[in-house]
Design an enzyme around this catalytic site. Sequence first.
Site, PDB file in Angstrom:
ATOM      1  CE1 TYR A  47       1.604  10.760  -4.616  1.00  0.00           C
ATOM      2  CE2 TYR A  47       2.759  12.194  -6.150  1.00  0.00           C
ATOM      3  CZ  TYR A  47       2.490  10.930  -5.666  1.00  0.00           C
ATOM      4  OH  TYR A  47       3.097   9.832  -6.226  1.00  0.00           O
ATOM      5  CG  ASN A  77      -3.969   0.931  -3.839  1.00  0.00           C
ATOM      6  OD1 ASN A  77      -4.938   0.412  -3.297  1.00  0.00           O
ATOM      7  ND2 ASN A  77      -4.016   1.398  -5.062  1.00  0.00           N
ATOM      8  CB  CYS A  83      -2.457   4.602  -6.473  1.00  0.00           C
ATOM      9  SG  CYS A  83      -1.558   3.100  -6.798  1.00  0.00           S
ATOM     10  CG  HIS A  84      -2.766   4.100 -12.793  1.00  0.00           C
ATOM     11  ND1 HIS A  84      -3.758   3.320 -12.220  1.00  0.00           N
ATOM     12  CD2 HIS A  84      -3.274   4.561 -13.962  1.00  0.00           C
ATOM     13  CE1 HIS A  84      -4.806   3.304 -13.029  1.00  0.00           C
ATOM     14  NE2 HIS A  84      -4.538   4.053 -14.087  1.00  0.00           N
ATOM     15  CD  GLU A 134      -6.365   4.957 -16.833  1.00  0.00           C
ATOM     16  OE1 GLU A 134      -6.321   6.164 -16.491  1.00  0.00           O
ATOM     17  OE2 GLU A 134      -6.596   4.049 -16.018  1.00  0.00           O
TER      18      GLU A 134
END
Length: 101
Positions: free
Chosen positions: A22, A45, A53-54, A82
Amino acid sequence: MNTFEKIYEVVKNIPKGKVATYGQVAILAGNPRWARVVGYALHVNPDTSTIPCHRVVNREGRVAPNFAFGSGEVQRQLLEAEGVFFEPDGRIDLKKYCIKI
C-alpha cells in the site's frame, strides 16, 4: 486526475506475478501518506477486470483480511494463480515478489 484515479493507474501497472505494498502504491501515486487512501480506493475498485487490486499487500507481505473480492483467501488464490508463493506463515517474500521503486 483525482486521487483514486492516480492510485488505479499505479495498480494497473503492477505486473502479473508481482505485488506492491500500500505504501509503495501511495508513493507512486504521488503522496507517501496515502497508504490508507490506497486501501479505501481498492476497496471500491470500479473495474476489477483491469485494476488488479489483488496485487497490493501490506508492508509485511500479508493479504487484506477484508479483500474487495471477498476474503483474504480469495486474494491469496488470485496471487497463487499468478505464481506468487506464500510462506508457511502466510506472508509473501517481498524481496522476491515486490516491485522495485
